[in-house]
Write a protein that holds these residues in place. Structure first.
Motif, PDB file in Angstrom:
ATOM      1  N   GLN A  94       3.015  -8.600  -9.720  1.00  0.00           N
ATOM      2  CA  GLN A  94       1.584  -8.825  -9.508  1.00  0.00           C
ATOM      3  C   GLN A  94       0.863  -7.479  -9.430  1.00  0.00           C
ATOM      4  N   PRO A  95      -0.392  -7.427  -9.907  1.00  0.00           N
ATOM      5  CA  PRO A  95      -1.154  -6.175  -9.794  1.00  0.00           C
ATOM      6  C   PRO A  95      -1.456  -5.849  -8.323  1.00  0.00           C
ATOM      7  N   VAL A  96      -1.683  -4.580  -8.073  1.00  0.00           N
ATOM      8  CA  VAL A  96      -1.893  -4.072  -6.711  1.00  0.00           C
ATOM      9  C   VAL A  96      -3.364  -3.736  -6.494  1.00  0.00           C
ATOM     10  N   ASP A  97      -3.898  -4.116  -5.315  1.00  0.00           N
ATOM     11  CA  ASP A  97      -5.258  -3.733  -4.946  1.00  0.00           C
ATOM     12  C   ASP A  97      -5.352  -3.149  -3.536  1.00  0.00           C
ATOM     13  N   ILE A  98      -4.258  -3.200  -2.777  1.00  0.00           N
ATOM     14  CA  ILE A  98      -4.206  -2.644  -1.426  1.00  0.00           C
ATOM     15  C   ILE A  98      -3.108  -1.577  -1.409  1.00  0.00           C
ATOM     16  N   VAL A  99      -3.503  -0.340  -1.083  1.00  0.00           N
ATOM     17  CA  VAL A  99      -2.556   0.779  -1.120  1.00  0.00           C
ATOM     18  C   VAL A  99      -2.647   1.561   0.182  1.00  0.00           C
ATOM     19  N   PHE A 100      -1.495   1.818   0.780  1.00  0.00           N
ATOM     20  CA  PHE A 100      -1.449   2.652   1.984  1.00  0.00           C
ATOM     21  C   PHE A 100      -0.495   3.806   1.694  1.00  0.00           C
ATOM     22  N   LEU A 101      -1.048   4.994   1.502  1.00  0.00           N
ATOM     23  CA  LEU A 101      -0.260   6.200   1.252  1.00  0.00           C
ATOM     24  C   LEU A 101       0.218   6.754   2.589  1.00  0.00           C
ATOM     25  N   LEU A 102       1.495   7.127   2.643  1.00  0.00           N
ATOM     26  CA  LEU A 102       2.043   7.729   3.854  1.00  0.00           C
ATOM     27  C   LEU A 102       2.802   8.993   3.496  1.00  0.00           C
ATOM     28  N   LEU A 103       2.407  10.102   4.110  1.00  0.00           N
ATOM     29  CA  LEU A 103       3.097  11.378   3.936  1.00  0.00           C
ATOM     30  C   LEU A 103       3.601  11.845   5.291  1.00  0.00           C
ATOM     31  N   ALA A 104       4.832  12.357   5.305  1.00  0.00           N
ATOM     32  CA  ALA A 104       5.430  12.802   6.568  1.00  0.00           C
ATOM     33  C   ALA A 104       6.021  14.198   6.391  1.00  0.00           C
ATOM     34  N   PRO A 105       6.111  14.940   7.499  1.00  0.00           N
ATOM     35  CA  PRO A 105       6.790  16.239   7.435  1.00  0.00           C
ATOM     36  C   PRO A 105       8.257  16.036   7.031  1.00  0.00           C
ATOM     37  N   GLU A 106       8.824  17.042   6.412  1.00  0.00           N
ATOM     38  CA  GLU A 106      10.190  16.937   5.904  1.00  0.00           C
ATOM     39  C   GLU A 106      11.197  16.515   6.978  1.00  0.00           C
ATOM     40  N   GLY A 107      11.007  16.977   8.208  1.00  0.00           N
ATOM     41  CA  GLY A 107      11.970  16.664   9.262  1.00  0.00           C
ATOM     42  C   GLY A 107      11.608  15.475  10.131  1.00  0.00           C
ATOM     43  N   ALA A 108      10.733  14.600   9.656  1.00  0.00           N
ATOM     44  CA  ALA A 108      10.211  13.507  10.495  1.00  0.00           C
ATOM     45  C   ALA A 108      10.994  12.203  10.335  1.00  0.00           C
ATOM     46  N   GLY A 109      12.304  12.270  10.306  1.00  0.00           N
ATOM     47  CA  GLY A 109      13.142  11.102  10.053  1.00  0.00           C
ATOM     48  C   GLY A 109      12.703   9.806  10.692  1.00  0.00           C
ATOM     49  N   ALA A 110      12.908   9.647  11.995  1.00  0.00           N
ATOM     50  CA  ALA A 110      12.622   8.385  12.684  1.00  0.00           C
ATOM     51  C   ALA A 110      11.126   8.069  12.697  1.00  0.00           C
ATOM     52  N   ASP A 111      10.291   9.080  12.896  1.00  0.00           N
ATOM     53  CA  ASP A 111       8.845   8.836  12.934  1.00  0.00           C
ATOM     54  C   ASP A 111       8.332   8.337  11.584  1.00  0.00           C
ATOM     55  N   HIS A 112       8.869   8.892  10.507  1.00  0.00           N
ATOM     56  CA  HIS A 112       8.498   8.448   9.155  1.00  0.00           C
ATOM     57  C   HIS A 112       8.854   6.973   8.986  1.00  0.00           C
ATOM     58  N   LEU A 113      10.058   6.597   9.400  1.00  0.00           N
ATOM     59  CA  LEU A 113      10.494   5.198   9.276  1.00  0.00           C
ATOM     60  C   LEU A 113       9.687   4.270  10.166  1.00  0.00           C
ATOM     61  N   LYS A 114       9.369   4.716  11.375  1.00  0.00           N
ATOM     62  CA  LYS A 114       8.543   3.901  12.279  1.00  0.00           C
ATOM     63  C   LYS A 114       7.161   3.674  11.679  1.00  0.00           C
ATOM     64  N   ALA A 115       6.587   4.727  11.111  1.00  0.00           N
ATOM     65  CA  ALA A 115       5.256   4.603  10.500  1.00  0.00           C
ATOM     66  C   ALA A 115       5.302   3.645   9.306  1.00  0.00           C
ATOM     67  N   LEU A 116       6.321   3.770   8.466  1.00  0.00           N
ATOM     68  CA  LEU A 116       6.477   2.851   7.330  1.00  0.00           C
ATOM     69  C   LEU A 116       6.614   1.411   7.818  1.00  0.00           C
ATOM     70  N   ALA A 117       7.395   1.201   8.868  1.00  0.00           N
ATOM     71  CA  ALA A 117       7.595  -0.149   9.409  1.00  0.00           C
ATOM     72  C   ALA A 117       6.287  -0.726   9.948  1.00  0.00           C
ATOM     73  N   ARG A 118       5.493   0.090  10.630  1.00  0.00           N
ATOM     74  CA  ARG A 118       4.203  -0.368  11.158  1.00  0.00           C
ATOM     75  C   ARG A 118       3.284  -0.828  10.024  1.00  0.00           C
TER      76      ARG A 118
END
Length: 155
Positions: A94-118
């Motif tokens: 399906q085509p996309v119309d809602i986009v959420f870009l997420l960028l994290a610092p290179e060493g942000a392992g768990a925080d990056h995953l928590k943010a993606l999960a949220r």
């Protein structure tokens, strides 16, 4: 961790015009570079490399392009509602119309995953998506992004 921790009101784009996945990622890279103080090309390269591994189009018109960047000091998010849906090679085609870009610092392992999960939890919730698509402006979208999450924590 709340969405308001990494997305600012000025990082909400209520009607972004773009014709393709690549053009969208270029646009988001330009905006992210301004917010995060990084080079546009570095942001785009990380996003494009991630997309080549597999589309971040989750289905139901939603995509969450993401990546980790050296030199980034904090997690940065950008929300975009597209003026017209685009092909994003999503899992449901399906085509996309809602986009959420997420960028994290290179060493942000768990925080990056928590943010993606949220983000993923919010954008998989049907009423939240309906509200985001119905909002008239960026302030209303930002309110939905931050209030929906607050109400889901209170439950």
């Amino acid at each position: 961790m709340h969405l308001g921790d990494f997305i600012a009101p000025e990082a909400v784009l209520p009607s972004l015009k773009t014709k393709s996945k690549k053009q969208l990622l270029v646009e988001l890279s330009v905006r992210a570079s301004r917010l995060a103080g990084l080079q546009e090309r570095d942001v785009f390269d990380v996003l494009w490399q991630r997309e080549r591994l597999g589309s971040t189009g989750l289905g139901q018109g939603v995509a969450i392009p993401h990546g980790k960047l050296p030199g980034l000091k904090r997690i940065v998010g950008i929300f975009a509602r597209l003026a017209e849906p685009i092909d994003f090679d999503a899992v449901d085609s399906q085509p996309v119309d809602i986009v959420f870009l997420l960028l994290a610092p290179e060493g942000a392992g768990a925080d990056h995953l928590k943010a993606l999960a949220r983000i993923s939890r919010l954008l998989r919730e049907g009423t939240a998506i309906e509200k985001l698509r119905a909002c008239k402006d960026s302030a209303a979208i930002y309110a939905v992004l931050t209030q929906e999450e607050a109400s889901s924590h209170a439950a």
